[in-house]
Design an enzyme around this catalytic site. Sequence first.
Site, PDB file in Angstrom:
ATOM      1  N   GLU A  48       1.050  -1.227  -0.153  1.00 13.10           N
ATOM      2  CA  GLU A  48      -0.112   0.198   0.162  1.00 13.10           C
ATOM      3  C   GLU A  48       0.764   1.309  -0.195  1.00 13.10           C
ATOM      4  O   GLU A  48       0.525   2.337  -0.761  1.00 13.10           O
ATOM      5  CB  GLU A  48      -0.859   0.038   1.215  1.00 13.10           C
ATOM      6  N   ASP A  52       0.903   3.861  -3.353  1.00 10.90           N
ATOM      7  CA  ASP A  52       0.811   5.442  -3.263  1.00 10.90           C
ATOM      8  C   ASP A  52       1.537   6.224  -3.908  1.00 10.90           C
ATOM      9  O   ASP A  52       1.096   7.160  -4.698  1.00 10.90           O
ATOM     10  CB  ASP A  52       0.869   5.771  -1.622  1.00 10.90           C
ATOM     11  N   GLU A 124      -4.331   0.681  -3.772  1.00 12.74           N
ATOM     12  CA  GLU A 124      -2.905   1.236  -3.761  1.00 12.74           C
ATOM     13  C   GLU A 124      -2.016  -0.118  -3.943  1.00 12.74           C
ATOM     14  O   GLU A 124      -1.241  -0.045  -4.603  1.00 12.74           O
ATOM     15  CB  GLU A 124      -2.779   2.019  -2.598  1.00 12.74           C
TER      16      GLU A 124
END
EC number: 3.1.26.3
Length: 231
Positions: A48, A52, A124
């Site tokens: 994640e 991002d 993400e």
Amino acid sequence: MDRRVAAVGDLERRIGHRFEDRELLERALTHASVGDGAKKVRDNEVLEFIGDRVLGLLAAEALAQRFPKAKEGELAPRLNALVSRETCARVARKAELGPALRLSASSSKIGGRETDSILAGATEALMAALYQDGGLEAARKVFLDLWNDEFDRAGEGRPRDPKTALQEWAQGQGRPLPTYRVLDRTGPDHAPVFTVEVSVTGVDPAIAKGKSRQEAEKAAAKALLEREGAG
């Protein structure tokens, strides 16, 4: 066939990418709630974090290509909208990501597969997994497909709080975040008047008054934006 296994296969077909690294895909779809402490489970939190950044790069690249004459300050709010939790969760629902997620029984029971934060994080993580499995081009292909409808939404002229707008403008200019300082407070307690100064590195500060500190800060932010031609 297990329902979740089928959902994972359906997800791959929808995004148009068959993962070579099956463990990587499984990790991207595994929420941190899985595991009871005794059993170590590799969840998607690190992916994640990576995703991002991948998503930010792809969004910035796509915006620069779509709006070649736009200034950084004009692109920043669009970028923020494209990578927001709300948008990532909406994209996850479009891709029907929820049924493919691996959650703890308790998280699943309370509707975790439809929770914005879980869906956005998994989106993400999936982008990071795509990048690691197939390179930037694989991630770009999926991004342009799944986010296609989001570009118009990101450009909608929704009213923004002046302080938020100033923060986005400063970030778009590569400057530190704005700082606010109360210069004066006058008037009686039941009707005070605050004088506030807002500063952004590299430009002259702006000063404004208001009936509350918050009101004065908003007025100062608006004044600075208008003076710089960004309001």
